[in-house]
Design an enzyme around this catalytic site. Structure first.
Site, short mmCIF file in Angstrom:
data_model
loop_
_atom_site.label_atom_id
_atom_site.label_comp_id
_atom_site.label_asym_id
_atom_site.label_seq_id
_atom_site.Cartn_x
_atom_site.Cartn_y
_atom_site.Cartn_z
N ASN A 178 -5.07 -9.71 -3.01
CA ASN A 178 -5.42 -9.81 -4.37
C ASN A 178 -7.13 -10.36 -4.41
O ASN A 178 -7.57 -10.33 -5.56
CB ASN A 178 -4.51 -10.89 -5.11
CG ASN A 178 -3.08 -10.36 -5.22
OD1 ASN A 178 -3.16 -9.04 -5.78
ND2 ASN A 178 -1.98 -11.01 -4.90
N ASP A 292 -3.92 -1.49 -3.82
CA ASP A 292 -4.71 -0.35 -4.55
C ASP A 292 -3.58 0.11 -5.34
O ASP A 292 -4.18 0.64 -6.14
CB ASP A 292 -5.20 0.21 -3.51
CG ASP A 292 -4.20 0.65 -2.31
OD1 ASP A 292 -3.03 0.28 -2.15
OD2 ASP A 292 -4.48 1.28 -1.19
N LYS A 331 6.69 1.77 3.67
CA LYS A 331 6.49 0.38 2.78
C LYS A 331 5.55 0.86 1.44
O LYS A 331 5.86 0.36 0.61
CB LYS A 331 5.31 -0.40 3.61
CG LYS A 331 5.77 -1.09 4.86
CD LYS A 331 5.10 -1.85 5.64
CE LYS A 331 5.54 -2.43 6.78
NZ LYS A 331 4.76 -3.38 7.82
N ARG A 332 4.71 1.91 1.57
CA ARG A 332 4.19 2.39 0.43
C ARG A 332 4.99 3.03 -0.63
O ARG A 332 5.02 2.79 -1.84
CB ARG A 332 3.27 3.51 0.72
CG ARG A 332 2.06 3.22 1.69
CD ARG A 332 1.16 2.18 1.24
NE ARG A 332 0.00 2.74 0.50
CZ ARG A 332 -1.11 2.00 0.14
NH1 ARG A 332 -1.23 0.67 -0.03
NH2 ARG A 332 -2.14 2.97 -0.76
#
Length: 364
Positions: A178, A292, A331-332
Site C-alpha cells: 500500500n 494493482d 491468489k489473483r
C-alpha cells in the site's frame, strides 16, 4: 443521241513512260506514281501505328498519374482518420508553460534491487516529460547516503531539459504494498506515472501515453492490460476469474491496466489511502498482493469507465516477478472476488479499445 467520249492525251515523261491526263478528274497518271502511291500506303499504315502507340502510351501515363493521385489521397485520408476515430493527442508547443499539465511525476516502487533502481532512475530522468522522480522505499533500513547522492547526481546528468527533475525518496519503515499509493505532498503535476523498478518504458512511448492520459485524465492509462471473466454464477452471486496477458491477447478484451506501468491522476493517491474501503487496504497489507487490482477497482468505481491500454514496447530488466510464482493466478482470482464482494458490485468495465500511435504505423 449524243455520246460522251473520254479523250486523253499522252505526253512523254522523263523515264520514257507515258504520262496520261484523264479528262474525268484532270489528274496526272503514271505507273511510276502508282507504284510510289502503293509504297506510300504501307508507310501510312506504319505512321498510323506509331500515332496509335503514342496515344496509348500517353493514356497509360495518364492512368498511372491518376492512380498515384488516388493513392496519395487514400494515404492522406487514412492519416486523417486517426483524429476522427480515436483520441486526438495534444502535443504541447514550445510556448506551453503550465508545469502541472505539461509534465508528469514518475513514481517508482522499489524493494531490495538497487542495481535495477539505478537503471530505472537514469532512464526516466532522460525523459523530457518527467517533472519529478519519487522513489517509494519500503525496506527496514533506509537508503544509504551514497545511494541517495548517486541517484541525485544521475538525475542531474541524465536530464535533457534545462529544468531538472526534482528527486525524492519516500521512506517507509515497513514492507507494505500500500506504500506505493501513499499521498505525496507538494506535487507540481496532476499526472502520476506509476512504475516498478524493473520496468523500462521508452521515453517516446511514455510521452505518447501521457498525451492519451491528458485526453481522459481521470481514468487509468497503461501498458499492461488484464481482464476479469465471469466464471460461474450460483444463487445470484457471480464468481469471476482473473485473466492474464494471454487471455487479453486471445480475446482482445480488457478491464484493467496494472499500476506497474500506468498513468493516473494524483487524486487517486488520496482516495486509495483515505476513501477506499479499509477492508481492502487491510487485505493488501495482510496478503502482500493485489494492490494493482485494488487501484483498478478504485478508479473504475470512481469513473464508471474503462481504462485505456496503450500499445507500446516495454522492457522488464529484472528477473521474473511474483507473477511467475506457483499459485499466483489462484491468489489473483481470490483477490478479485474478495474485493468485488467488499464493493458489493462489479465496478470494472470491459473494453476492446487500444490507443495506437499512428505515426509509427504504415497501416493500422
Amino acid at each position: 443521241m449524243s455520246t460522251f467520249i473520254g479523250i486523253r492525251e499522252v505526253y512523254p515523261n522523263g523515264n520514257g513512260s507515258a504520262a496520261t491526263i484523264s479528262e474525268t478528274n484532270g489528274s496526272l497518271y503514271s505507273p511510276a506514281k502508282e507504284k510510289a502511291a502503293a509504297r506510300g500506303f504501307y508507310n501510312g499504315r506504319s505512321s498510323l501505328f506509331i500515332r496509335r502507340l503514342r496515344k496509348l502510351l500517353s493514356t497509360v501515363k495518364l492512368r498511372l498519374l491518376l492512380g498515384l493521385c488516388i493513392f496519395c489521397v487514400v494515404v492522406w485520408m487514412i492519416a486523417r482518420l486517426s483524429s476522427l476515430t480515436g483520441w486526438i493527442p495534444y502535443y504541447p508547443s514550445s510556448s506551453f508553460t503550465s508545469i502541472s499539465r505539461g509534465r508528469y511525476t514518475v513514481l517508482i516502487n522499489t524493494w531490495k534491487r538497487n542495481s535495477l533502481l539505478k537503471q530505472s532512475v537514469a532512464h526516466y530522468a532522460s525523459c523530457s516529460g518527467a517533472d519529478a522522480i519519487h522513489v517509494v522505499w519500503s525496506e527496514s533500513n533506509p537508503p544509504s547516503d551514497g545511494l541517495k547522492a548517486y541517484l541525485k547526481k544521475t538525475v542531474l546528468s541524465k536530464s535533457q531539459t534545462t529544468r531538472k527533475p526534482n528527486f525524492e525518496f519516500h521512506i517507509n519503515g515497513e514492507d507494505n504494498l500500500n506504500n506505493r499509493f501513499k499521498p505525496i505532498r507538494d506535487l507540481t503535476t496532476d499526472s502520476i506515472f506509476s512504475v516498478d523498478d524493473d520496468v523500462i518504458v521508452p521515453c517516446t512511448t511514455l510521452d505518447f501515453a501521457f498525451t492519451v492520459w491528458r485526453s481522459a485524465p481521470f481514468t487509468m492509462v497503461g501498458f499492461v492490460p488484464r481482464m476479469h471473466w465471469l466464471d460461474k454464477e450460483k444463487n445470484g452471486v457471480a464468481s469471476y476469474k482473473y485473466g492474464g496477458w494471454w487471455s487479453v491477447w486471445w480475446m482482445g478484451t480488457y478491464s484493467m491496466v496494472l499500476s506497474k506501468a500506468a498513468f493516473f491522476h494524483k487524486n487517486y493517491l488520496d482516495l486509495y489511502t483515505k476513501e477506499m474501503p479499509s477492508s481492502i487496504y487491510d487485505y493488501v497489507t495482510k496478503q502482500r498482493n493485489c494492490e494493482d487490482i485494488a487501484m483498478s477497482l478504485l478508479v473504475a468505481n470512481s469513473t464508471g469507465a474503462p481504462p485505456i491500454w496503450v500499445e507500446g514496447k516495454i522492457y522488464e530488466i529484472g528477473s521474473s516477478g511474483i507473477s511467475s510464482l506457483k499459485g499466483h493466478s489462484k491468489k489473483r482470482n481470490k483477490c478479485l472476488n474478495d474485493f468485488i464482494s467488499m464493493y458489493g458490485k462489479m465496478p470494472l468495465v470491459p473494453t476492446n479499445v487500444k490507443a495506437v500511435d499512428a505515426r509509427q504505423k504504415w497501416f493500422w
